[in-house]
Design a protein around this motif. Structure first.
Motif, PDB file in Angstrom:
ATOM      1  N   VAL A  18       0.823  -1.205   0.000  1.00 21.22           N
ATOM      2  CA  VAL A  18       0.000   0.000   0.000  1.00 21.22           C
ATOM      3  C   VAL A  18       0.858   1.257   0.000  1.00 21.22           C
ATOM      4  O   VAL A  18       0.521   2.271  -0.595  1.00 21.22           O
ATOM      5  N   GLY A  26      -1.194   1.556  -4.769  1.00 15.16           N
ATOM      6  CA  GLY A  26      -1.074   2.729  -3.919  1.00 15.16           C
ATOM      7  C   GLY A  26      -0.547   3.950  -4.623  1.00 15.16           C
ATOM      8  O   GLY A  26      -0.551   5.032  -4.067  1.00 15.16           O
ATOM      9  N   SER A 201      -6.117   1.318   0.135  1.00 15.41           N
ATOM     10  CA  SER A 201      -5.388   2.069  -0.885  1.00 15.41           C
ATOM     11  C   SER A 201      -5.983   3.453  -1.110  1.00 15.41           C
ATOM     12  O   SER A 201      -7.206   3.637  -1.085  1.00 15.41           O
TER      13      SER A 201
END
Length: 557
Positions: A18, A26, A201
C-alpha cells in the motif's frame, strides 16, 4: 504446513504494498484514466476563477475528494453484497463546510484516520471471505497463479478503484496472495489481505480528477473519472458495471453520453436520496440528529419524533422532485405533506388510516418545508425560538444573500430564557438588535423575516402564546409586510433569487466547491435552462453533470 506467523507476515507485506509509490499498488496517479487516490493529505486542489474575463467562463482547478463515511460503506455493500458487515469506525467527515461534498475536497487524513481505515479494511476483508457470495466463495486456489485469483482481483479492483487494475497492480496483489506459500488456507488468507490492501489504498479512499489537457488548454476528465464523479453524486456509491462499461467504451467523452447515463441513474431508486441529501444539507436538516433540545422545556422531543420529522422531510422532498417531477420551488409553499401517527399528533391533524406515512392536505398553519418540524427544529436553539436563525435560513440559504459573520462578543444571555426575562416575548428581548447600531445593520436584513415563524416553538410545534402573551408573528422581507409563513413562502417562491440560489447551491454541491467569479456565466446559463424547463430537479442534475463545469477543469486555477 501453515506458518504460525503468517497473519503478521502478510500484514507487513500488505503495508509495504500500500505504501509503495512506484506506479504499482497505492500510486495515487497510477493506472488507466488517471485513477487512484490522493494519498494521506487532503484533497481539495484548485483555487477560484479569479481574474476571469467578465462574461467568459473560467472553470475551477483540479480537485480530489475523499470518500465520505456513507460513500465508503455504500461502496463496500455494492461491491461485496449487503451480507458483509460495514459497521466500522471511520475518520469523521469534514462538517464545517456548507456541504459535505466541499468538505470532502478539503479534508486531510491524520495518522489516526489512517489507522481507522486500516482496521476497517482488515475487518471488512475478513467478512468478505467469510460471508460474501460468488467468486469470493468459489475461488479455492491451489496456487497464487490460478485463474480465479486473477479474476477475483481484477473484478474487485475495478469496482473499488472505479477503473481497471494496471498489470503491475494486479501482479502486486497476486504476489501478496502467494507471499506465504501455496497452502490452501494461507492462499485464502492471502486473498483476504489483498482485499484489505485495496480497501486501504488511496485508489479506493480518494477520487482524484486528473484528466487530460485538450487543445483548448482545459483539462477534460477521463471516462472513468466522470463515472466516479457521477456515481458518487447521484448514488452516493461506486459506479455499477454499466457505468464502467460506458466509460470504457468512450461513451462519457461527450456531453450527450453523460446525459444518457445521468438519466439512467436518476431512474434507479437509489437516486431518490440525492434530493434528500442536498436539501437536508442546504437547510441544515442533516445536522438535526446532533441538535440538542432542552429536555426540561420540551419533554416531547425524543427519538420517535425526530425519526418522524426526518421521514416526513425525505418523503416530501422526494415526492416533489421525483414522484411528481414538479417545480422544485413547490417545496416552499405546497399545501400537502406526509404524516404518520406521531406527526399527526404533533401537527394536530387527524391520524392517518393505516400504518406508516400518508400524504395529507395541511391547514393554514403549515406550508411546505418552511414549517416542517425538521426545518424548524434544525434552525432553532435548544431553549427558545430564534428569528435570527430562521431569518438567516430565508435570506442566506434560500435567497443566497451574503451575510457577514457575527462579532465575537455577541451576548447570547440577553436573549436566552432566564428568570429575569422569562415574562418577555422573544421579540421584546431582541429589541436590542433594532436599537444597537452594532447589531441593527445586519439583523435588519434577516430578523424581520424570522419573526414570521414565531408561532413555531423550538421543536416545530405550533403555539399561540409566548411569555404569557399572544404570539406576534408580524414581519417583513424586502419591505413587504408579512403576517404568515404562507405569505412568506409565496414571497420567496416569486423571488428570482430563490431560483438562482437553488441552481448555485446545487452546482456547488455537485462540483465540491463554491461558485467562482469565472463560473458565473456558466451557472447563469444553467439557470436560464432551469427556468425554461419548469424548474425540475432531475433536469437540473442532468444539466449540471453534463456541463463543462462538471466535465472539465482549468489547470492554472
Amino acid at each position: 504446513m501453515p506458518r504460525h506467523h503468517t497473519p503478521l507476515a502478510i500484514t507487513c507485506a500488505l503495508f509495504a504494498l500500500v505504501a509503495c509509490g512506484n506506479g504499482r499498488i497505492g500510486d495515487p496517479w497510477g493506472g488507466p484514466g488517471g485513477g487512484g487516490g490522493g494519498g494521506g493529505g487532503g484533497g481539495g486542489g484548485g483555487g477560484g476563477g479569479g481574474g476571469a474575463t467578465p462574461g467568459k467562463t473560467s472553470l475551477f482547478g483540479a480537485t480530489t475528494f475523499r470518500l465520505t463515511s456513507e460513500q465508503y460503506k455504500n461502496s463496500v455493500r455494492d461491491v461485496f453484497g449487503a451480507e458483509v458487515d460495514v459497521d466500522v469506525a471511520l475518520d469523521p467527515d469534514e462538517a464545517t463546510e456548507r456541504f459535505s461534498t466541499i468538505g470532502a475536497a478539503k479534508v486531510a487524513s491524520s495518522t489516526v484516520a489512517v489507522e481507522k481505515y486500516r482496521d476497517a479494511a482488515l475487518a471488512i476483508a475478513k467478512g468478505v471471505m467469510a460471508k460474501a457470495q460468488g467468486i469470493y466463495q468459489s475461488c479455492q486456489p491451489s496456487k497464487a497463479s490460478d485463474s480465479c485469483v486473477a479474476d477475483l482481483l481484477r473484478s474487485t479492483g475495478k469496482r473499488l478503484f472505479r477503473r481497471p487494475l494496471s498489470d503491475s497492480e494486479l501482479a502486486g496483489y497476486q504476489t501478496l496472495v502467494g507471499s506465504q506459500g501455496d497452502d490452501p488456507v494461507v492462499l485464502r488468507m492471502g486473498l483476504e489481505f489483498s482485499i484489505a490492501a485495496m480497501l486501504m489504498s488511496p485508489s479506493f479512499l480518494y477520487v482524484p480528477l486528473v484528466g487530460v489537457e485538450d487543445a483548448s488548454g482545459r483539462v477534460k476528465l477521463s471516462g472513468y473519472e466522470l463515472a466516479a464523479r457521477l456515481s458518487y453524486l447521484i448514488w452516493n456509491s461506486t459506479p455499477d458495471d454499466t457505468l464502467l462499461a460506458a466509460a470504457e467504451a468512450g461513451e462519457l467523452d461527450s456531453a450527450a453520453g453523460v446525459q444518457k447515463q445521468a438519466q439512467r441513474m436518476l431512474a434507479d431508486p437509489r437516486a431518490r436520496a440525492l434530493a434528500t441529501r442536498f436539501f437536508a444539507e442546504a437547510y441544515k436538516v442533516s445536522r438535526l440528529k446532533v441538535v440538542d433540545k432542552k429536555a426540561s422545556m420540551f419533554p416531547n422531543w425524543n427519538d420517535q419524533l425526530l425519526a418522524s420529522y426526518l421521514g416526513q422531510f425525505s418523503r416530501f422532498v422526494e415526492h416533489i422532485t421525483f414522484d411528481t417531477d414538479s417545480d422544485v420551488l413547490d417545496l416552499f409553499d405546497s399545501n400537502k405533506t406526509f404524516v404518520d401517527a406521531t406527526l399527526a399528533s404533533a401537527y394536530n391533524l387527524p391520524a392517518p388510516s393505516g400504518s406508516g406515512f400518508q400524504i395529507v392536505k395541511v391547514d393554514e398553519k403549515r406550508a411546505g418545508l418552511l414549517t416542517s418540524g425538521a426545518v424548524i427544529a434544525a434552525n432553532s436553539p435548544s431553549d427558545r425560538t430564534s428569528p435570527t436563525h430562521r431569518g438567516l435560513l430565508i435570506v442566506e440559504r434560500l435567497l443566497c444573500v451574503d451575510v457577514p459573520p457575527p462579532p465575537d462578543n455577541v451576548n447570547e444571555e440577553a436573549i436566552s430564557t432566564t428568570e429575569q426575562n422569562k415574562d418577555l416575548t422573544l421579540r421584546e428581548r431582541l429589541e436590542r438588535h433594532r436599537t444597537d447600531p452594532a447589531c441593527a445593520g445586519c439583523h435588519s436584513l434577516f430578523d424581520p423575516a424570522g419573526f414570521v415563524f414565531e408561532h413555531y416553538d423550538p421543536i416545530g410545534i405550533y403555539r399561540t402564546m409566548d411569555g404569557g402573551k399572544p404570539v406576534d408573528n408580524s414581519g417583513e422581507l424586502d419591505g413587504t409586510k408579512l403576517s404568515s409563513v404562507k405569505q412568506l413562502a409565496a414571497h420567496v417562491k416569486a423571488d428570482p433569487r430563490a431560483t438562482s440560489c437553488i441552481v448555485k447551491r446545487f452546482y456547488e454541491y455537485a462540483t465540491g466547491h463554491e461558485v467562482t467569479l469565472g463560473e458565473k456565466p456558466l451557472v447563469g446559463a444553467l439557470e436560464q435552462d432551469f427556468v425554461s424547463g419548469g424548474r425540475r430537479f432531475k433536469a437540473l442534475v442532468v444539466a449540471i453533470t453534463s456541463s463543462d463545469g462538471f466535465r472539465y477543469y482549468e489547470p492554472n486555477n
